[in-house]
Design a protein around this motif. Structure first.
Motif, short mmCIF file in Angstrom:
data_model
loop_
_atom_site.label_atom_id
_atom_site.label_comp_id
_atom_site.label_asym_id
_atom_site.label_seq_id
_atom_site.Cartn_x
_atom_site.Cartn_y
_atom_site.Cartn_z
N ARG A 1 9.98 -2.20 5.75
CA ARG A 1 9.08 -3.32 5.48
C ARG A 1 8.58 -3.97 6.76
NH1 ARG A 1 10.54 -6.96 0.23
NH2 ARG A 1 11.26 -5.31 -1.18
N GLN B 1 9.93 -1.68 -2.98
CA GLN B 1 8.64 -2.21 -3.41
C GLN B 1 7.81 -1.10 -4.05
OE1 GLN B 1 6.96 -4.14 0.19
NE2 GLN B 1 7.00 -6.08 -0.96
N TRP C 1 1.39 -2.77 -0.69
CA TRP C 1 2.77 -2.86 -1.18
C TRP C 1 2.97 -4.18 -1.91
CZ3 TRP C 1 6.11 1.19 -0.63
CH2 TRP C 1 5.78 2.18 0.32
N ARG D 1 5.87 3.47 4.91
CA ARG D 1 6.96 3.45 3.95
C ARG D 1 8.33 3.53 4.62
NH1 ARG D 1 6.41 8.74 0.20
NH2 ARG D 1 7.49 7.25 -1.17
N TYR E 1 4.04 0.77 -4.27
CA TYR E 1 2.76 0.95 -3.59
C TYR E 1 1.70 1.32 -4.62
CZ TYR E 1 3.41 6.09 -3.57
OH TYR E 1 3.60 7.41 -3.93
#
Length: 530
Positions: free
Chosen positions: A119, A159, A129, A116, A161
């Motif tokens: 990216r 994003q 993700w 996390r 998860y």
């Protein structure tokens, strides 16, 4: 696998470690406590001990959120405590099975912290993700098993998860070969320490639909049910590619002699048996929970046994379970007298039985006050009766304060009946449910017909369930009255013999000829004469 394989003949005993025995007075069971009680397990007669998760964890879901797959949480002790436990178990002839939780980690796991962080982090693809939907919401309609959306927004990286359970339990991406290798290395870490096998948590969840399609609505859903039932889990679990993963796990265990792979699988029978794998290359024992999910009805259970026996692939070995840490106890479901009949059913069916700690002393439903609730599922979806706390309450060892479980305040309240219903008292009672369990297990160990022998159904009506177990020249008939009125079972012409064991423990060696009479709520095992 030959019939002498230990996990075919043996009886498995599940321990929820927080609730078995506390050795240091903090109110939570631990590894040293389990070691203290190994002689009890030997006296019970079981062959293997399965321990629910003991790994390093923040305990958002009481150990099913793992922060280190190769560490012991300080609540349970140290790695030295674990090594002492496995050495002591093996010295007593007991096998040790660990819980393995590969579907998800804790959000405190170092892998997720890296994933996390950005990216572009090398471990980004170790988890699942996804970008938001066009409307800015979650990527699809998947629901968490504990209620609410299964997607959590991460503000830092923009994003979502995926988490099949709590948001503190992000799912690993098992399509990533690096994830697989890391997890197989974790298995080898414990196998190298002498672990005899693994029960793999939610094994059917490991692979998700590659296209992340919406799950279809469940037209049978009722508002009184858990929210997860709103949709059919067609795309979020039980994908065809999962069998490749299960086969890889099996091959890791086959690097070591006589290890067992058990898979937790809540699926219909026709899907469950596919987890044996092509040419039996999958789980040795895909857990069969059908006795938990089927009504306590003789005709339905008879049909279930026949269906299961027919569905198992050639060479596959059956298994049976009456309860576990996620399901109401058998005593709570069917009452004290029928719980004795259930014990006889479990320990005389063909296949490996798994006992749940406390069932052998008859623990029933334990009421948990609202201010004592611990289960996160109950907290997420209150009022639906989803709490798993009642089946996780402490073991009753004696009549002292807190039942001998702890000198402190137990993490969950004990069943108030512990002052009478405890190991010390029941061990001295020749008619107790604990005595029944001990005699059933001893009988099973003594006679191959009752462990690895053939299963042959016997025609019965109404509340009667009956079958034979055969091995060589030895033949037993098991007759179970699942009702509350007396019944007589008419046996095939010429069948005679004597009773070996009744659930009331008062009919040893009683002869019969052609028919057997059973009292209400009674089960019996009889040896047939040639």
């Amino acid at each position: 696998m030959p019939e002498t394989t230990w996990w075919k003949r043996g009886v498995v005993y599940q321990i929820y470690p927080r609730s078995f025995q506390d050795s240091n007075g903090d109110g939570i069971g631990d590894l040293a406590g389990i070691r203290q009680r190994l002689d009890y397990l030997v006296s019970l007669g079981v062959d293997a001990v399965w321990i629910s998760p003991i790994y390093t964890s923040p305990m958002a879901d009481f150990g099913y959120d793992v922060a280190d797959y190769c560490g012991i949480d300080p609540i349970f002790g140290t790695m030295k405590d674990f090594d002492r436990l496995i050495e002591a178990a093996h010295a007593r002839g007991l096998k040790l099975i660990l819980d393995f939780v590969p579907n998800h980690t804790s959000d405190q796991h170092p892998w997720f912290a890296e994933s996390r962080s950005s990216r572009t982090n090398p471990k980004r693809d170790w988890y699942i993700w996804r970008d938001s939907a066009p409307d800015g919401g979650p990527p699809n309609n998947w629901i968490s098993n504990f209620g609410g959306p299964a997607w959590e927004w991460d503000e830092a990286t923009g994003q979502y998860y995926y988490h099949a359970f709590l948001k503190e339990q992000p799912d690993l991406n098992w399509r990533n070969p690096e994830v697989r290798q890391a997890m197989y290395d974790a298995l080898r870490f414990w196998l190298d320490r002498g672990v005899d096998g693994f029960r793999v948590d939610v094994i059917w969840h490991l692979i998700k639909d590659a296209e992340f399609r919406d799950n279809p609505p469940n037209v049978a859903y009722q508002p009184s049910q858990a929210e997860i039932n709103r949709f059919l889990q067609v795309h979020s679990a039980d994908q065809p590619e999962v069998h490749e993963v299960v086969g890889e796990m099996r091959r890791v265990l086959e690097e070591y002699p006589e290890r067992v792979l058990i898979g937790e699988i809540y699926l219909p029978l026709e899907r469950l048996v596919t987890y044996y794998g092509q040419d039996l290359s999958g789980a040795h024992l895909p857990f069969n929970f059908q006795l938990i999910q089927t009504a306590w009805n003789a005709r339905e259970i008879a049909a279930l046994i026949d269906e299961y026996e027919a569905a198992i692939p050639d060479g596959g070995w059956p298994n049976w379970v009456l309860g576990n840490h996620d399901q109401p106890r058998i005593g709570a479901r069917i009452g004290k007298q029928q719980a004795r009949v259930a014990a006889m059913l479990l320990l005389t069916l063909r296949g490996t039985p798994t006992l749940y700690y406390g069932d052998e002393i008859g623990i029933g439903k334990v009421e948990i006050p609202e201010d004592a609730v611990q289960d996160p599922w109950e907290k997420n979806e209150p009022g639906l009766g989803l709490s798993r706390d009642p089946e996780r309450t402490p073991m009753h060892w004696d009549g002292s304060a807190q039942g001998g479980f702890t000198t402190g305040r137990p993490w969950l309240p004990l069943d108030p009946t512990f002052t009478q219903c405890h190991v010390e008292a029941l061990s001295k009672d020749p008619t107790s449910i604990l005595t029944l369990y001990r005699r059933l297990i001893a009988l099973r160990r003594q006679h191959l017909a009752l462990s690895v022998g053939r299963y042959v159904p016997v025609e019965a009506q109404g509340d009667m369930l009956a079958y034979e177990r055969r091995h060589g020249s030895e033949r037993f008939v098991v007759a179970l009255n699942l009702g509350h009125r007396p019944h007589t079972l008419v046996l095939p012409v010429g069948a005679n013999g004597h009773v070996v064991l009744s659930t009331f423990l008062d009919r040893d060696d009683e002869p019969f000829d052609g028919q057997v009479s059973l009292r209400a709520d009674e089960g019996l095992i009889a040896l047939l004469q040639d």
